[in-house]
Motif scaffolding. Structure first.
Motif, short mmCIF file in Angstrom:
data_model
loop_
_atom_site.label_atom_id
_atom_site.label_comp_id
_atom_site.label_asym_id
_atom_site.label_seq_id
_atom_site.Cartn_x
_atom_site.Cartn_y
_atom_site.Cartn_z
N UNK A 1 104.89 119.50 135.48
CA UNK A 1 106.13 119.04 136.13
C UNK A 1 105.87 118.02 137.24
N UNK A 2 104.91 118.33 138.12
CA UNK A 2 104.65 117.41 139.23
C UNK A 2 104.04 116.09 138.75
N UNK A 3 103.33 116.13 137.64
CA UNK A 3 102.77 114.90 137.08
C UNK A 3 103.89 113.90 136.77
N UNK A 4 105.06 114.42 136.40
CA UNK A 4 106.19 113.55 136.07
C UNK A 4 106.63 112.74 137.30
N UNK A 5 106.47 113.31 138.49
CA UNK A 5 106.83 112.58 139.71
C UNK A 5 105.93 111.36 139.84
N UNK A 6 104.64 111.56 139.66
CA UNK A 6 103.70 110.44 139.73
C UNK A 6 103.98 109.39 138.67
N UNK A 7 104.31 109.84 137.47
CA UNK A 7 104.63 108.89 136.39
C UNK A 7 105.88 108.10 136.72
N UNK A 8 106.87 108.79 137.29
CA UNK A 8 108.12 108.12 137.68
C UNK A 8 107.83 107.06 138.75
N UNK A 9 106.99 107.42 139.71
CA UNK A 9 106.65 106.46 140.77
C UNK A 9 105.90 105.26 140.21
N UNK A 10 104.97 105.52 139.30
CA UNK A 10 104.19 104.43 138.71
C UNK A 10 105.10 103.47 137.93
N UNK A 11 106.03 104.02 137.19
CA UNK A 11 106.98 103.22 136.43
C UNK A 11 107.86 102.40 137.37
N UNK A 12 108.32 103.04 138.43
CA UNK A 12 109.17 102.36 139.41
C UNK A 12 108.40 101.24 140.11
N UNK A 13 107.14 101.51 140.48
CA UNK A 13 106.33 100.51 141.16
C UNK A 13 106.07 99.29 140.28
#
Length: 135
Positions: A120-132
């Motif tokens: 679940x928390x990995x999805x936060x990092x993925x979301x941030x990477x996509x946004x960046x």
């Protein structure tokens, strides 16, 4: 249980808190393997109550900032974990520490690390990477 770089989500503050949780879990696991889980359970539950207040607040604030699409569901998993910790604490207070409560905490923490942080928390990092990348 050893920390793996694959557990990192790419946010140092959150990753540091996750590593802190793993260190505390390892202390508890070691106590259990030395037949000292009963002595360590109350300390571990106290740590978890304090940890979840700060950590979940930090994580949820970050998710709001990045418009994380699964924020509501993630908040619910946090609430469910807090509930499980509080229920276990209440059981220990009313019935005392038992092998069963020690096993339950051990299982709850292992599940949290493997399923919540690593998935679940990995999805936060993925979301941030996509946004960046989009910026």
């Amino acid at each position: 249980m050893a920390w793996k770089d694959s557990y990192d989500i790419g946010v140092e503050k959150i990753d540091c808190q996750h590593r802190q949780l793993l260190a505390k879990l390892n202390e508890f696991f070691e106590a259990c393997s030395n037949q000292q889980g009963k002595e360590k359970i109350e300390e571990t539950l106290k740590f978890l109550k304090e940890y979840t207040i700060e950590h979940f607040s930090n994580e949820e604030q970050l998710m709001e900032e990045i418009n994380f699409p699964e924020l509501a569901e993630h908040r619910q998993t946090h609430a469910d974990f807090v509930k499980a910790v509080l229920e276990l604490e209440e059981t220990v207070k009313t019935k005392g520490v038992s092998v069963l409560s020690t096993i339950k905490l051990n299982r709850t923490l292992t599940d949290w690390l493997i399923n919540h942080i690593n998935k679940c928390d990995k999805l936060i990092g993925q979301c941030m990477a996509t946004r960046d990348k989009a910026i």
